[in-house]
Design a protein around this motif. Sequence first.
Motif, PDB file in Angstrom:
ATOM      1  N   ILE A  60       0.847  -1.194   0.000  1.00 20.96           N
ATOM      2  CA  ILE A  60       0.000   0.000   0.000  1.00 20.96           C
ATOM      3  C   ILE A  60       0.881   1.242   0.000  1.00 20.96           C
ATOM      4  O   ILE A  60       2.041   1.210   0.415  1.00 20.96           O
ATOM      5  CB  ILE A  60      -0.974   0.024   1.210  1.00 20.96           C
ATOM      6  N   ILE A  61       0.277   2.342  -0.481  1.00 16.63           N
ATOM      7  CA  ILE A  61       0.952   3.641  -0.453  1.00 16.63           C
ATOM      8  C   ILE A  61       0.176   4.533   0.500  1.00 16.63           C
ATOM      9  O   ILE A  61      -1.034   4.735   0.338  1.00 16.63           O
ATOM     10  CB  ILE A  61       1.020   4.269  -1.857  1.00 16.63           C
ATOM     11  N   ILE A  62       0.904   5.042   1.524  1.00 17.42           N
ATOM     12  CA  ILE A  62       0.297   5.937   2.514  1.00 17.42           C
ATOM     13  C   ILE A  62       1.209   7.150   2.700  1.00 17.42           C
ATOM     14  O   ILE A  62       2.316   7.189   2.150  1.00 17.42           O
ATOM     15  CB  ILE A  62       0.074   5.224   3.872  1.00 17.42           C
ATOM     16  N   GLU A  63       0.733   8.116   3.498  1.00 24.14           N
ATOM     17  CA  GLU A  63       1.546   9.299   3.761  1.00 24.14           C
ATOM     18  C   GLU A  63       2.669   8.952   4.734  1.00 24.14           C
ATOM     19  O   GLU A  63       2.548   8.046   5.548  1.00 24.14           O
ATOM     20  CB  GLU A  63       0.672  10.426   4.317  1.00 24.14           C
ATOM     21  N   GLU A  64       3.741   9.723   4.655  1.00 21.77           N
ATOM     22  CA  GLU A  64       4.948   9.435   5.435  1.00 21.77           C
ATOM     23  C   GLU A  64       4.698   9.595   6.931  1.00 21.77           C
ATOM     24  O   GLU A  64       5.180   8.803   7.733  1.00 21.77           O
ATOM     25  CB  GLU A  64       6.069  10.369   4.968  1.00 21.77           C
ATOM     26  N   LYS A  65       3.899  10.572   7.328  1.00 18.95           N
ATOM     27  CA  LYS A  65       3.618  10.777   8.766  1.00 18.95           C
ATOM     28  C   LYS A  65       2.820   9.597   9.329  1.00 18.95           C
ATOM     29  O   LYS A  65       3.037   9.186  10.468  1.00 18.95           O
ATOM     30  CB  LYS A  65       2.893  12.099   8.993  1.00 18.95           C
ATOM     31  N   ASP A  66       1.915   9.011   8.520  1.00 20.58           N
ATOM     32  CA  ASP A  66       1.161   7.836   8.968  1.00 20.58           C
ATOM     33  C   ASP A  66       2.085   6.628   9.090  1.00 20.58           C
ATOM     34  O   ASP A  66       1.915   5.797   9.987  1.00 20.58           O
ATOM     35  CB  ASP A  66       0.019   7.525   7.993  1.00 20.58           C
ATOM     36  N   TYR A 120       8.371   8.420  -1.813  1.00 15.34           N
ATOM     37  CA  TYR A 120       7.879   9.301  -2.866  1.00 15.34           C
ATOM     38  C   TYR A 120       7.923  10.745  -2.374  1.00 15.34           C
ATOM     39  O   TYR A 120       7.788  10.995  -1.186  1.00 15.34           O
ATOM     40  CB  TYR A 120       6.431   8.965  -3.255  1.00 15.34           C
ATOM     41  N   GLY A 121       8.101  11.689  -3.295  1.00 15.84           N
ATOM     42  CA  GLY A 121       8.048  13.109  -2.953  1.00 15.84           C
ATOM     43  C   GLY A 121       9.327  13.616  -2.304  1.00 15.84           C
ATOM     44  O   GLY A 121      10.429  13.170  -2.597  1.00 15.84           O
ATOM     45  N   LEU A 122       9.146  14.555  -1.364  1.00 16.47           N
ATOM     46  CA  LEU A 122      10.269  15.214  -0.702  1.00 16.47           C
ATOM     47  C   LEU A 122      11.091  14.242   0.141  1.00 16.47           C
ATOM     48  O   LEU A 122      12.313  14.358   0.226  1.00 16.47           O
ATOM     49  CB  LEU A 122       9.742  16.371   0.155  1.00 16.47           C
ATOM     50  N   VAL A 123      10.425  13.280   0.749  1.00 18.61           N
ATOM     51  CA  VAL A 123      11.129  12.290   1.571  1.00 18.61           C
ATOM     52  C   VAL A 123      12.084  11.464   0.703  1.00 18.61           C
ATOM     53  O   VAL A 123      13.184  11.127   1.133  1.00 18.61           O
ATOM     54  CB  VAL A 123      10.120  11.359   2.281  1.00 18.61           C
ATOM     55  N   ILE A 154      13.646  12.538  -2.004  1.00 14.22           N
ATOM     56  CA  ILE A 154      14.810  13.381  -2.299  1.00 14.22           C
ATOM     57  C   ILE A 154      15.754  13.407  -1.102  1.00 14.22           C
ATOM     58  O   ILE A 154      16.965  13.262  -1.252  1.00 14.22           O
ATOM     59  CB  ILE A 154      14.343  14.801  -2.682  1.00 14.22           C
ATOM     60  N   LYS A 155      15.196  13.563   0.124  1.00 10.59           N
ATOM     61  CA  LYS A 155      16.037  13.557   1.324  1.00 10.59           C
ATOM     62  C   LYS A 155      16.752  12.213   1.488  1.00 10.59           C
ATOM     63  O   LYS A 155      17.925  12.168   1.842  1.00 10.59           O
ATOM     64  CB  LYS A 155      15.184  13.840   2.561  1.00 10.59           C
ATOM     65  N   TYR A 156      16.043  11.138   1.219  1.00 13.40           N
ATOM     66  CA  TYR A 156      16.626   9.799   1.345  1.00 13.40           C
ATOM     67  C   TYR A 156      17.773   9.611   0.343  1.00 13.40           C
ATOM     68  O   TYR A 156      18.843   9.109   0.702  1.00 13.40           O
ATOM     69  CB  TYR A 156      15.537   8.747   1.117  1.00 13.40           C
ATOM     70  N   LEU A 157      17.555  10.043  -0.911  1.00 13.92           N
ATOM     71  CA  LEU A 157      18.595   9.899  -1.923  1.00 13.92           C
ATOM     72  C   LEU A 157      19.821  10.760  -1.609  1.00 13.92           C
ATOM     73  O   LEU A 157      20.964  10.334  -1.820  1.00 13.92           O
ATOM     74  CB  LEU A 157      18.044  10.239  -3.313  1.00 13.92           C
ATOM     75  N   ILE A 158      19.570  11.968  -1.109  1.00 14.25           N
ATOM     76  CA  ILE A 158      20.699  12.840  -0.729  1.00 14.25           C
ATOM     77  C   ILE A 158      21.490  12.204   0.408  1.00 14.25           C
ATOM     78  O   ILE A 158      22.718  12.201   0.394  1.00 14.25           O
ATOM     79  CB  ILE A 158      20.191  14.248  -0.350  1.00 14.25           C
ATOM     80  N   LYS A 159      20.797  11.640   1.371  1.00 12.63           N
ATOM     81  CA  LYS A 159      21.476  10.986   2.494  1.00 12.63           C
ATOM     82  C   LYS A 159      22.235   9.750   2.028  1.00 12.63           C
ATOM     83  O   LYS A 159      23.370   9.514   2.431  1.00 12.63           O
ATOM     84  CB  LYS A 159      20.450  10.618   3.561  1.00 12.63           C
ATOM     85  N   LYS A 160      21.621   8.977   1.144  1.00 11.28           N
ATOM     86  CA  LYS A 160      22.233   7.733   0.672  1.00 11.28           C
ATOM     87  C   LYS A 160      23.468   8.007  -0.192  1.00 11.28           C
ATOM     88  O   LYS A 160      24.482   7.329  -0.077  1.00 11.28           O
ATOM     89  CB  LYS A 160      21.211   6.942  -0.141  1.00 11.28           C
ATOM     90  N   TYR A 161      23.367   9.012  -1.076  1.00  8.46           N
ATOM     91  CA  TYR A 161      24.462   9.294  -2.003  1.00  8.46           C
ATOM     92  C   TYR A 161      25.233  10.558  -1.622  1.00  8.46           C
ATOM     93  O   TYR A 161      25.810  11.214  -2.477  1.00  8.46           O
ATOM     94  CB  TYR A 161      23.909   9.440  -3.428  1.00  8.46           C
ATOM     95  N   SER A 162      25.254  10.910  -0.340  1.00  8.13           N
ATOM     96  CA  SER A 162      25.891  12.161   0.086  1.00  8.13           C
ATOM     97  C   SER A 162      27.389  12.177  -0.210  1.00  8.13           C
ATOM     98  O   SER A 162      27.914  13.193  -0.676  1.00  8.13           O
ATOM     99  CB  SER A 162      25.641  12.399   1.575  1.00  8.13           C
TER     100      SER A 162
END
Length: 194
Positions: A40-46, A65-68, A70-78
Amino acid sequence: MNSKVKIKITGKNPQNFLKELIVEKINIYQVEQEKKSLIIIIEEKDYQELKNRKTIYKIQLVKYYGLVRIKYLIKKYSIFLIFSLLGIGIIFFLSTRIWKIEIITSNQQLKSFLKKDLQELGITLYHRKPSYKKREEIKNILLSKEKDKIEWLEIDTIGTKYIIRVEERKKKEEKKECLPRHIIAKKNAIITKI
């Protein structure tokens, strides 16, 4: 823009867990059913609330998906991003420097004058390359300063190399006026005609 996550719920009869989510009014954007699991796809806060909840079902994160995301990819490939940006910065820094200056002329004395003049005007090794407008100003200053020695001057750049082509001014020899002179003969003779 709400950030969403795709999660996989595994356990005995995961449809019951889905019913609990609907009762709690958690927004569900997409549902895919597999043999013993639901995706399932739900919101990140849920998702953060579900993560902290004790349940018999295994909740596994599949995708952001979304802003999270981008943050995850930046953290992973920092580390990769830092070194890539550092490499681009070093290449840019090195490509904006003068690494070689070549003066093309046959007159060595003129070459040494030009080297000194170029250093005074800011074109020296390992310094920043001047803009086109600044190069034209330098060219005009050199032509006016050494107008009796230089006929033509051109400053070209090829990558990080400066090529200065110079044409030496050739002076015309002045014609000397013939003044009255004495004629002296090597041998005894009689002058019949002048």
